[in-house]
Structure formats: C-alpha cells, structure tokens
Design a protein around this motif. Structure first.
Motif, PDB file in Angstrom:
ATOM      1  N   ASN A   2       3.832   0.131  -8.609  1.00 61.69           N
ATOM      2  CA  ASN A   2       3.887  -0.990  -7.665  1.00 61.69           C
ATOM      3  C   ASN A   2       2.504  -1.366  -7.151  1.00 61.69           C
ATOM      4  N   ILE A   3       1.670  -0.371  -6.820  1.00 59.17           N
ATOM      5  CA  ILE A   3       0.335  -0.676  -6.290  1.00 59.17           C
ATOM      6  C   ILE A   3      -0.609  -1.158  -7.388  1.00 59.17           C
ATOM      7  N   LEU A   4      -0.215  -0.969  -8.648  1.00 55.97           N
ATOM      8  CA  LEU A   4      -1.019  -1.479  -9.760  1.00 55.97           C
ATOM      9  C   LEU A   4      -0.567  -2.880 -10.185  1.00 55.97           C
ATOM     10  N   SER A  40       7.452  -5.909  -8.129  1.00 53.94           N
ATOM     11  CA  SER A  40       8.318  -4.759  -8.408  1.00 53.94           C
ATOM     12  C   SER A  40       9.572  -4.775  -7.547  1.00 53.94           C
ATOM     13  N   GLY A  41       9.677  -5.749  -6.664  1.00 57.40           N
ATOM     14  CA  GLY A  41      10.893  -5.886  -5.881  1.00 57.40           C
ATOM     15  C   GLY A  41      10.833  -5.296  -4.486  1.00 57.40           C
ATOM     16  N   PHE A  42       9.701  -4.663  -4.111  1.00 53.02           N
ATOM     17  CA  PHE A  42       9.584  -4.153  -2.743  1.00 53.02           C
ATOM     18  C   PHE A  42       8.129  -4.198  -2.312  1.00 53.02           C
ATOM     19  N   ASP A  43       7.932  -4.183  -0.995  1.00 48.10           N
ATOM     20  CA  ASP A  43       6.605  -4.386  -0.416  1.00 48.10           C
ATOM     21  C   ASP A  43       5.643  -3.260  -0.803  1.00 48.10           C
ATOM     22  N   ILE A  44       4.430  -3.643  -1.151  1.00 49.62           N
ATOM     23  CA  ILE A  44       3.403  -2.685  -1.550  1.00 49.62           C
ATOM     24  C   ILE A  44       3.022  -1.751  -0.400  1.00 49.62           C
TER      25      ILE A  44
END
Length: 247
Positions: free
Chosen positions: A201-203, A211-215
């Motif tokens: 997600n952070i990449l 990715s569907g959710f907050d980083i």
C-alpha cells in the motif's frame, strides 16, 4: 565499520556455495507468480496494471530473499560452532547481523532500482519522495521481520521448513498480484493483518494505484510493528554472545 565490511565480504563469499538456492529464491519463485499472472491476463494490461504487478514482484522477491534466506542465515549464525568462527574476526553479534542484512539488501537492490525507475518513468503524477520513503520503510520492516524470525528460531532444520511456509502465507494472503478491492470483507480482513499488504500500500499509493484503504493506516501499522520487533530483537541480541577464541 571495518568489521561490518569484513562481515559483508564473508557473507558474499559464503553465498557462492548456495548459488542454486540463491537463484531459486531471488528469481525463480517470485517470477513464477508474476509469469502466471501475465498469462492469466492474456497480455491485455494497461500501464497501471503492469506497474502494480511489478511492484508486487519486487516485494515478493524481497520477502523471498529475506524470509527464505536471511532469516535462515541468522538462525544458522546463532549456532555455537558458527559463532566461534566469527570470533576469529573479533566481531560482535550485532555487527554480524548488520553485515548479513546489508548483504541481502545489496543482492535485491538492482531489482528494486530497475522496478522503481520503470514505475516512475511509466506513470504520470508520481509522488517520488513518498515512493522512495515507502521503499526504504518497506525494506527496513522486512529486515526487522527477518531478524525477528531468525532470532526466534533455534532449530535450524525446523526453521528451514517454517520460513518457507511463512513465505507462502505472506504472498498468498497479500494483494501482491491482484487487487484486493474485488474481495469480500472476510478476505480483506485476513489481508489487512498481513504486513506485506501494508508494504504494498505504501508503495502503490504514491504511484496513484489504490489499494482500497488509507495509506496512513499502513504507516501506523508498520510503525507499531517495527517498535515491537525492535524491542524483541534488542532483548535477544543482548543475550547472544560471540564465543571468544582461545589462543
């Protein structure tokens, strides 16, 4: 610093014995997943999907290298006969661990650079500083996980099988090669507990791949996990000593 350099040289030389295992771990296993996904797509993929798959391939390669080899190497290093060998170089146990981490990071660095450059050049509106930060954090957390696993295990033969199982779990229960937004809520919950999901997600978020959710939740998850891992690692390293050579 000189002792760490010596440790890196020792690790690189020792890897010449395990060149076939290195090939399987660094290339064959991760690429097999990527190849299957390319085949299933029929080659009809846009740039975002290609970059997303390559990011997944990069992360899986890191997991394969660190969990399958680095963790096992650390478990092996804890054996008294191996520690006695390092005593001839007057190296402390933390120096040995650092040199091993540097060695396996160097092995995966070319792939990380190539995939990162391709992703940045191919896509528009990329947040480069955030992407680089995510890459550094992801590698650091994976190193901590690998050190934790290596220090937690004492039986080398049991560790060999267990680390391979963990690698498969990390890969299967993470959106390395697919989009988790299409999954149902139950499966999403399993994926969210996997640290690999948050590394992805952070990449991907700086590349505008959702990715569907907050980083922010991924950064929080990885931060808390890192603190817990550092606490365990510090305690275990403090209780591990390199045997002194008797002259």
């Amino acid at each position: 610093m000189e002792k760490i350099k010596i440790g890196v040289v020792i690790e690189l030389k020792s890897l010449r014995i395990y060149w076939l295992q290195l090939f399987v771990v660094l290339f064959l296993l991760p690429f097999s997943y990527l190849f299957i996904m390319f085949l299933s797509s029929g080659g009809n993929m846009n740039k975002n999907e290609v970059v997303s798959l390559l990011i997944g391939y990069m992360v899986v390669t890191l997991v394969s290298s660190f969990v399958n080899m680095l963790s096992l190497r650390i478990t092996n290093t804890k054996q008294p006969e191996v520690l006695e060998l390092y005593s001839t170089y007057s190296m402390t146990f933390p120096q040995i661990i650092v040199s091993q981490c540097i060695t396996y990071t160097l092995l995966t660095l070319p792939l990380v650079i190539v995939v990162s450059l391709y992703a940045i050049i191919s896509l528009q509106s990329v947040n480069v500083p955030l992407f680089i930060t995510g890459t550094i954090i992801g590698i650091s957390v994976l190193l901590l996980i690998s050190i934790f696993l290596g220090l937690a295990m004492n039986n080398l033969f049991l560790a060999n099988g267990l680390f391979q199982i963990l690698f498969v779990i990390f890969v299967i229960l993470s959106p390395s090669y697919f989009n988790m937004q299409s999954l149902n809520k139950v499966l999403k919950i399993f994926l969210i507990f996997n640290p690999i999901t948050h590394m992805l997600n952070i990449l991907r978020t700086p590349l505008k791949i959702s990715s569907g959710f907050d980083i922010k939740w991924s950064y929080l998850y990885l931060f808390v996990l890192s603190i817990l891992l550092v606490m365990f690692i510090a305690r275990r390293i403090k209780n591990t000593y390199v045997l002194e050579k008797i002259f």
